[in-house]
Write an enzyme that holds these catalytic residues in place. Structure first.
Site, PDB file in Angstrom:
ATOM      1  N   GLU A   1       8.761  44.489  -2.078  1.00  0.00           N
ATOM      2  CA  GLU A   1       8.922  44.159  -3.040  1.00  0.00           C
ATOM      3  C   GLU A   1      10.474  44.340  -3.490  1.00  0.00           C
ATOM      4  O   GLU A   1      11.222  45.025  -2.957  1.00  0.00           O
ATOM      5  CB  GLU A   1       8.197  45.127  -4.311  1.00  0.00           C
ATOM      6  CG  GLU A   1       6.625  44.752  -4.098  1.00  0.00           C
ATOM      7  CD  GLU A   1       5.912  45.536  -5.216  1.00  0.00           C
ATOM      8  OE1 GLU A   1       6.594  46.199  -5.929  1.00  0.00           O
ATOM      9  OE2 GLU A   1       4.675  45.500  -5.268  1.00  0.00           O
TER      10      GLU A   1
ATOM     11  N   HIS B   1       4.462  43.444 -10.256  1.00  0.00           N
ATOM     12  CA  HIS B   1       4.295  44.813 -10.392  1.00  0.00           C
ATOM     13  C   HIS B   1       4.423  45.235 -12.024  1.00  0.00           C
ATOM     14  O   HIS B   1       4.998  46.127 -12.320  1.00  0.00           O
ATOM     15  CB  HIS B   1       5.344  45.329  -9.515  1.00  0.00           C
ATOM     16  CG  HIS B   1       4.760  46.825  -8.920  1.00  0.00           C
ATOM     17  ND1 HIS B   1       5.080  47.534  -7.935  1.00  0.00           N
ATOM     18  CD2 HIS B   1       4.048  47.807  -9.688  1.00  0.00           C
ATOM     19  CE1 HIS B   1       4.416  48.706  -7.720  1.00  0.00           C
ATOM     20  NE2 HIS B   1       3.791  48.956  -8.864  1.00  0.00           N
TER      21      HIS B   1
END
Length: 529
Positions: A261, A279
């Site tokens: 990420e 997220h």
């Protein structure tokens, strides 16, 4: 006096600053800007981060004054907990702050997956009315497999049960009775894979869980299964999932987390049956406020020198209110032990007697070790690294309890064997409504004297005039005696005197006392707070 410096490296809820209060100097920096972060850490006592700031060994080395790193959230992927422990830095998080938000997002992804909400929304906004293209499935009477029955998994089970779903679960660390109490039937992972219409993952990311839902697992599922991961990226193998979707072995997926990420390019993004979010598990106003308030309270405790229930690298957990007053007493006993022994032991027993023996007093082990090494470890010792220091120095530690305490309501004894086979022991207690800490025994000599910042001990063969000589020498040096306790073995005529004094005793004065009275032992201990 200057206030402790708290560095906030990422945007946190305004409630965080309110919870910290006026007792700290608050500084802000961009935690993602490495040079700026390292410079800010130079005189920081505490660091507050979210997920973008990498707190590694380099950052910890830059923060020589750091006492606590606080992550305003649950995961600690961006904090090197091992390096922090070695440095004596407490690491805290907010383990319950986002559990409701995370569980609700998992349910939201599951619903979006079941009803094709994301592609239908995109199509309609693009000008296409495609009712027949985005048919879905009901949740009623479907089987959902929950992988992980921790706090978030349990909340997810509670919510999915309201849809009339049959809940099965896999968690090797949860009992059948516990699962049943939550409304889930505990099964093996293979059974869960084979029976589930939906699978939702709620596990921490560990070496054992990375890739758990991978190519092999995805060959065991129904082709109609939909897989949800709002836990940690990498638990579901993204490439294996993309392959299964392409081959028709999985019907859909909902993902909030990814192995790497930020993730802006993935083979999963090409499937209409996959709904993704960046997220967002903790991204609610409520979760951010809870996280900020939680870590602010932890920082306050840590900078006050207290143990923190949410510290991830300190054992002890929630401390009983009856046990808490004994922590500084035990720490001081550890300092007295080292001062009297002149060395650290190869074996140390912490014995707790009285009413406290029926409570969880494991925190006393940390307090004893912190005191034991306070004057020994050059880089400093804390509740965090005290057990590590003990292990590195080969100190074996044992905690024992006994409900019988003959003279005092409670007592704590530190009893140790030194490498040269000498034995040393010190005992203490708390007395009266004000819980005054007192030293009640040294090497088996009974006494009762308040524990003070500056203490001295000397042992000799009992004879007249010795106390006068000692008092005279201390008086000449300008050291005032605040209190004194004499303990004697009438059989051997051995005597030990414990003194509390108003200021440190110079080393040369101790030597003069030792020579003047022919002492077997003289020791001065300045207790550190």
């Amino acid at each position: 006096m200057s206030k402790p410096v708290v560095v906030i490296a990422e945007e946190l809820s305004p409630a965080t600053m309110e919870a910290l209060g006026p007792d700290f100097e608050i500084r802000h920096c961009d935690g993602a800007n490495r040079p700026e972060l390292l410079a800010a850490l130079a005189d920081a006592d505490a660091l507050l981060v979210r997920s973008a700031t990498q707190v590694d060994a380099e950052a910890l080395a830059a923060g020589r004054r750091l006492k606590v790193v606080a992550r305003a959230g649950v995961g600690l992927d961006n904090v090197d907990v091992k390096a922090a422990t070695e440095a004596g830095v407490m690491v805290v998080n907010a383990p319950t702050s986002n559990i409701t938000s995370a569980a609700e997002l998992a349910v939201g992804l599951l619903l979006a997956c079941a009803r094709n909400i994301a592609p239908a929304n995109a199509a309609l906004k693009g000008g296409a009315w495609k009712r027949s293209a985005y048919g879905g499935v009901e949740l009623l009477d479907k089987t959902v497999g929950v992988v992980g029955l921790g706090r978030i998994g349990a909340l997810t089970v509670e919510r999915l049960a309201g849809f009339g779903m049959t809940v099965i679960a896999y968690d090797p660390y949860v009992s059948t009775a516990r699962a049943a109490a939550l409304g889930a039937r505990l099964v093996s992972l293979d059974e869960l894979l084979a029976e589930s219409d939906f699978i939702t993952v709620h596990l921490p990311k560990t070496p054992e869980t990375v890739g758990l839902i991978g190519a092999e697992a995805l060959r065991k599922v129904k082709p109609s299964v939909r897989i949800i991961n709002a836990a940690r990226g990498g638990i579901v193998d993204e490439q294996a999932l993309a392959d299964a979707l392409a081959e028709g072995r999985v019907a859909g997926a909902g993902l909030d987390v990814f192995a790497k990420e930020p993730c802006t390019d993935s083979p999963l993004f090409g499937f209409d049956t996959v709904v993704v979010t960046p997220h967002l598990g903790a991204s609610t106003d409520e979760a951010q406020e809870k996280a900020g308030i939680s870590v602010a309270r932890s920082v306050r405790l840590a900078l006050a020198g207290e143990l923190v229930p949410d510290a991830v690298n300190v054992s002890g957990g929630v401390i009983d209110e009856d046990v808490r007053p004994g922590i500084p007493l035990v720490e001081h006993l550890g300092q007295l032990f080292t001062g009297l022994a002149g060395a650290t032991p190869s074996f140390l027993e912490i014995e707790v007697r009285g009413e406290l023996a029926g409570k969880d007093v494991s925190v006393f082990t940390l307090a004893a070790l912190k005191g034991l090494f306070a004057a020994v470890v050059e880089d400093g010792v804390s509740y965090v690294n005290a057990p590590l220091v003990a292990a590195q120095r080969g100190v074996e530690v044992k905690l024992t309890t006994a409900e019988l305490s003959e003279e005092f309501r409670n007592s704590v004894t530190l009893r140790g064997m030194l490498p040269d086979n000498r034995q040393v022991s010190v005992s203490g207690t708390l007395t009266g409504p004000k819980q005054v800490p007192k030293l009640i025994s040294v090497d088996g000599f009974d006494m009762e004297i308040p524990i003070s910042e500056h203490m001295a001990f000397y042992r000799y063969k009992d004879r007249p005039g010795v106390i006068g000589v000692v008092g005279g020498l201390l008086g000449e040096a300008g050291v005032n005696i605040a209190g004194m306790q004499v303990a004697r073995d009438d059989v051997k005529a051995d005597c030990i005197v414990a003194l509390t004094v108003d200021s440190p005793i110079p080393a040369d004065v101790l030597t003069r006392i030792e020579e003047a009275i022919g002492a077997e032992q003289v020791a001065a201990v300045d207790l550190r707070t």
